[in-house]
Design a protein around this motif. Structure first.
Motif, PDB file in Angstrom:
ATOM      1  N   GLY A  99      10.014 -11.783  -7.062  1.00  0.00           N
ATOM      2  CA  GLY A  99      10.027 -10.421  -6.519  1.00  0.00           C
ATOM      3  C   GLY A  99       9.268  -9.437  -7.392  1.00  0.00           C
ATOM      4  O   GLY A  99       8.882  -8.355  -6.934  1.00  0.00           O
ATOM      5  N   ALA A 100       9.023  -9.826  -8.645  1.00  0.00           N
ATOM      6  CA  ALA A 100       8.281  -8.943  -9.556  1.00  0.00           C
ATOM      7  C   ALA A 100       6.889  -8.630  -9.001  1.00  0.00           C
ATOM      8  O   ALA A 100       6.374  -7.521  -9.178  1.00  0.00           O
ATOM      9  N   ALA A 101       6.301  -9.627  -8.319  1.00  0.00           N
ATOM     10  CA  ALA A 101       4.953  -9.403  -7.776  1.00  0.00           C
ATOM     11  C   ALA A 101       4.967  -8.300  -6.722  1.00  0.00           C
ATOM     12  O   ALA A 101       4.101  -7.421  -6.714  1.00  0.00           O
ATOM     13  N   GLY A 102       5.958  -8.331  -5.852  1.00  0.00           N
ATOM     14  CA  GLY A 102       6.048  -7.316  -4.802  1.00  0.00           C
ATOM     15  C   GLY A 102       6.463  -5.954  -5.327  1.00  0.00           C
ATOM     16  O   GLY A 102       6.274  -4.936  -4.655  1.00  0.00           O
ATOM     17  N   ALA A 103       7.055  -5.952  -6.549  1.00  0.00           N
ATOM     18  CA  ALA A 103       7.546  -4.695  -7.113  1.00  0.00           C
ATOM     19  C   ALA A 103       6.486  -3.959  -7.924  1.00  0.00           C
ATOM     20  O   ALA A 103       6.677  -2.799  -8.297  1.00  0.00           O
ATOM     21  N   LEU A 104       5.369  -4.614  -8.194  1.00  0.00           N
ATOM     22  CA  LEU A 104       4.344  -4.006  -9.060  1.00  0.00           C
ATOM     23  C   LEU A 104       3.440  -2.947  -8.406  1.00  0.00           C
ATOM     24  O   LEU A 104       2.910  -2.079  -9.117  1.00  0.00           O
ATOM     25  N   PRO A 105       3.209  -2.974  -7.081  1.00  0.00           N
ATOM     26  CA  PRO A 105       2.293  -1.975  -6.504  1.00  0.00           C
ATOM     27  C   PRO A 105       2.555  -0.508  -6.871  1.00  0.00           C
ATOM     28  O   PRO A 105       1.601   0.212  -7.181  1.00  0.00           O
ATOM     29  N   VAL A 143      12.284  -1.894  -6.250  1.00  0.00           N
ATOM     30  CA  VAL A 143      11.741  -2.931  -5.347  1.00  0.00           C
ATOM     31  C   VAL A 143      12.181  -4.317  -5.816  1.00  0.00           C
ATOM     32  O   VAL A 143      12.467  -5.199  -5.007  1.00  0.00           O
ATOM     33  N   PHE A 144      12.272  -4.489  -7.143  1.00  0.00           N
ATOM     34  CA  PHE A 144      12.664  -5.785  -7.712  1.00  0.00           C
ATOM     35  C   PHE A 144      14.080  -6.178  -7.277  1.00  0.00           C
ATOM     36  O   PHE A 144      14.320  -7.319  -6.872  1.00  0.00           O
ATOM     37  N   PHE A 145      15.020  -5.215  -7.345  1.00  0.00           N
ATOM     38  CA  PHE A 145      16.397  -5.532  -6.960  1.00  0.00           C
ATOM     39  C   PHE A 145      16.609  -5.478  -5.454  1.00  0.00           C
ATOM     40  O   PHE A 145      17.615  -5.983  -4.954  1.00  0.00           O
ATOM     41  N   TRP A 146      15.674  -4.868  -4.724  1.00  0.00           N
ATOM     42  CA  TRP A 146      15.747  -4.830  -3.266  1.00  0.00           C
ATOM     43  C   TRP A 146      15.330  -6.183  -2.671  1.00  0.00           C
ATOM     44  O   TRP A 146      15.836  -6.597  -1.622  1.00  0.00           O
ATOM     45  N   THR A 147      14.418  -6.888  -3.348  1.00  0.00           N
ATOM     46  CA  THR A 147      13.826  -8.109  -2.778  1.00  0.00           C
ATOM     47  C   THR A 147      14.851  -9.223  -2.483  1.00  0.00           C
ATOM     48  O   THR A 147      14.833  -9.780  -1.379  1.00  0.00           O
ATOM     49  N   PRO A 148      15.743  -9.581  -3.428  1.00  0.00           N
ATOM     50  CA  PRO A 148      16.669 -10.702  -3.131  1.00  0.00           C
ATOM     51  C   PRO A 148      17.545 -10.471  -1.896  1.00  0.00           C
ATOM     52  O   PRO A 148      17.578 -11.346  -1.020  1.00  0.00           O
ATOM     53  N   PRO A 149      18.258  -9.333  -1.784  1.00  0.00           N
ATOM     54  CA  PRO A 149      19.079  -9.192  -0.568  1.00  0.00           C
ATOM     55  C   PRO A 149      18.234  -9.184   0.710  1.00  0.00           C
ATOM     56  O   PRO A 149      18.671  -9.694   1.744  1.00  0.00           O
ATOM     57  N   VAL A 199       0.838  -1.207   0.000  1.00  0.00           N
ATOM     58  CA  VAL A 199       0.000   0.000   0.000  1.00  0.00           C
ATOM     59  C   VAL A 199       0.872   1.257   0.000  1.00  0.00           C
ATOM     60  O   VAL A 199       0.593   2.221  -0.718  1.00  0.00           O
ATOM     61  N   PHE A 200       1.942   1.230   0.797  1.00  0.00           N
ATOM     62  CA  PHE A 200       2.808   2.413   0.880  1.00  0.00           C
ATOM     63  C   PHE A 200       3.472   2.708  -0.467  1.00  0.00           C
ATOM     64  O   PHE A 200       3.471   3.859  -0.934  1.00  0.00           O
ATOM     65  N   THR A 201       4.022   1.680  -1.105  1.00  0.00           N
ATOM     66  CA  THR A 201       4.701   1.917  -2.386  1.00  0.00           C
ATOM     67  C   THR A 201       3.686   2.306  -3.477  1.00  0.00           C
ATOM     68  O   THR A 201       3.987   3.137  -4.333  1.00  0.00           O
ATOM     69  N   ALA A 202       2.476   1.712  -3.393  1.00  0.00           N
ATOM     70  CA  ALA A 202       1.434   2.100  -4.367  1.00  0.00           C
ATOM     71  C   ALA A 202       1.013   3.552  -4.139  1.00  0.00           C
ATOM     72  O   ALA A 202       0.797   4.304  -5.103  1.00  0.00           O
ATOM     73  N   PHE A 203       0.904   3.937  -2.876  1.00  0.00           N
ATOM     74  CA  PHE A 203       0.543   5.318  -2.535  1.00  0.00           C
ATOM     75  C   PHE A 203       1.575   6.298  -3.103  1.00  0.00           C
ATOM     76  O   PHE A 203       1.213   7.312  -3.721  1.00  0.00           O
ATOM     77  N   VAL A 204       2.854   5.978  -2.919  1.00  0.00           N
ATOM     78  CA  VAL A 204       3.907   6.857  -3.433  1.00  0.00           C
ATOM     79  C   VAL A 204       3.839   6.918  -4.967  1.00  0.00           C
ATOM     80  O   VAL A 204       3.918   8.002  -5.557  1.00  0.00           O
ATOM     81  N   GLY A 205       3.655   5.751  -5.593  1.00  0.00           N
ATOM     82  CA  GLY A 205       3.535   5.725  -7.059  1.00  0.00           C
ATOM     83  C   GLY A 205       2.388   6.600  -7.540  1.00  0.00           C
ATOM     84  O   GLY A 205       2.490   7.297  -8.560  1.00  0.00           O
ATOM     85  N   MET A 206       1.292   6.569  -6.782  1.00  0.00           N
ATOM     86  CA  MET A 206       0.106   7.346  -7.155  1.00  0.00           C
ATOM     87  C   MET A 206       0.331   8.853  -6.974  1.00  0.00           C
ATOM     88  O   MET A 206      -0.071   9.663  -7.814  1.00  0.00           O
ATOM     89  N   ILE A 207       1.006   9.212  -5.890  1.00  0.00           N
ATOM     90  CA  ILE A 207       1.202  10.633  -5.584  1.00  0.00           C
ATOM     91  C   ILE A 207       2.239  11.285  -6.503  1.00  0.00           C
ATOM     92  O   ILE A 207       2.067  12.426  -6.933  1.00  0.00           O
ATOM     93  N   VAL A 208       3.344  10.571  -6.780  1.00  0.00           N
ATOM     94  CA  VAL A 208       4.398  11.189  -7.601  1.00  0.00           C
ATOM     95  C   VAL A 208       4.030  11.199  -9.090  1.00  0.00           C
ATOM     96  O   VAL A 208       4.705  11.854  -9.882  1.00  0.00           O
TER      97      VAL A 208
END
Lengths: 328, 73
Positions: free
Chosen positions: A167-173, A196-202, A47-56
């Motif tokens: 990780g693609a699923a978590g990166a889509l919001p 988010v995609f490259f953040w997920t593995p580490p 929700v947070f990343t989707a919110f940021v995507g929506m606002i910016v």
């Protein structure tokens, strides 16, 4: 990668008694169990990343439509969580971190969780389509499909690269948020996706390094189980080093200001330093502590990055002197 | 069996037909705790449905705007 040593151990949680099949068994579930099925912490990140995507995103969204779209994205993420728990109940039951979840604990039957997840998935996609358009709804549907079918049912039990691709699923919001606001998808949301995609593995490998025995017992081919701790640490460092420059790209491409550029550089370097410390940790205790620090910081990393992106966007009209790269 | 499973109580349930014949069959009588949980779930579903109605109402007003009032009576 050695994939073949592992095979899927379950095909979704089985209904455990005839009475559950016929629906005669009285449900033991509390309301809180259904909330837990939706994985609230994962949901909050989406929700947070989707919110940021929506606002910016360029343009303005009516607050009511923005809230409605975010509710749909939250419910869609919750649906994915419930369906994931339905399918992975066999794995959850043998891992200490997850064995108290509603299905392995016996408070919610697999059938209840499946029905709950499917209902929320269909409802969230349908309402998001009506509220914010069918591109955003299609992306939400794809995200749920990818998380359940591609990641949970296929990759997770088959390959050590499960969380890299999954990780693609978590990166889509953030992309869904952007699409809900604008009705299309451009380069900027793709950059947010890549972060988010490259953040997920580490992030997940730092966790799985501390849970290797549990994953081995559950027959889940996480990288530390298949390739060992040394290779996992090397891969964590490689992804952290890739993540640092990728995180700065919204500034480099002119989508964010200098404030974001500085913040992304600082947290990117900090993440890389923690990954180096994990790589060079000699003793098991030192590696355990380094992994724990990296995992905790990775959560903070993503929050800081997206929060600063939001602040940067809000400050831009008030700080026209703030350097911003522009092209064309 | 864990503590949660112990909440399930299977008891014979008498079923009285119109002709006065009583048939004993297996049935389920909910415990007080199960009834409380079922009530809590029902309330949660009701609240979720009310929230959905309010959400769709608000979205309709925002999307259609003043046009919603411009219609033949």
């Amino acid at each position: 990668m050695k994939h073949s040593a592992f095979t899927a151990t379950g095909k979704g949680a089985a209904l455990s008694s005839p009475s559950q099949v016929s629906g005669l068994e009285p449900s033991l579930a509390e309301v809180g169990d259904y909330v837990a099925l939706m994985k609230p912490r994962v949901m909050s990140l989406a929700v947070f990343t989707a919110f940021v995507g929506m606002i910016v995103a360029p343009g303005e969204v009516h607050p009511v439509l923005a809230i409605a779209a975010l509710v749909c994205i939250a419910v869609g993420a919750g649906a994915a969580g419930a369906l994931n728990m339905w399918y992975d109940a066999d794995i959850d039951g043998v891992m200490g971190r997850t064995r108290r979840r509603p299905i392995p604990a016996g408070r919610v039957t697999p059938g209840e969780a499946f029905a709950f997840g499917v209902t929320l998935a269909v409802g969230s996609v349908a309402v998001l389509g009506l509220v914010a358009g069918w591109l955003a709804a299609g992306l939400l549907a794809f995200t749920i499909f990818f998380y359940i079918v591609v990641y949970t049912m296929w990759l997770k039990r088959w390959t050590a690269q499960n969380i890299v691709i999954g990780g693609a699923a978590g990166a889509l919001p953030p992309v869904i948020g952007w699409a809900a606001a604008t009705g299309d998808v451009g380069l900027a949301p793709i950059l947010l996706f890549l972060i988010v995609f490259f953040w997920t593995p580490p992030h997940f490998w730092a966790l799985s390094l501390r849970r290797t025995d549990e994953y081995r017992r559950a027959n889940v081919p996480m990288l530390p189980v298949v390739s060992g701790a040394a290779e996992t640490k090397r891969q964590v460092l490689a992804h952290a080093l890739l993540l640092a420059p990728i995180s700065v790209t919204p500034f480099l491409f002119g989508y964010a200001g200098l404030l974001y550029g500085i913040a992304a550089t600082i947290v990117g370097v900090a993440m890389a330093v923690l990954a180096v410390r994990l790589k060079i940790a000699r003793s098991d205790i030192a590696a355990y502590e380094a992994g724990k620090r990296l995992f905790s910081f990775s959560l903070l990393y993503l929050f800081i990055l997206f929060a600063v992106l939001l602040i940067d966007d809000w400050l831009t009209p008030w700080m026209p002197w703030m350097p911003r790269l522009t092209f064309g | 069996m864990d503590a949660a499973t112990d909440l399930r109580v299977m008891v014979p349930m008498d079923e009285k037909h119109q002709d006065g014949k009583v048939e004993v069959a297996d049935g389920i009588v909910l415990t007080a705790e199960q009834k409380r949980r079922r009530r809590a779930r029902s309330i949660a579903i009701a609240l979720a449905l009310v929230a959905l109605v309010l959400l769709l109402y608000a979205v309709t007003v925002v999307k259609i705007g003043p046009e919603i009032f411009r219609r033949p009576l």
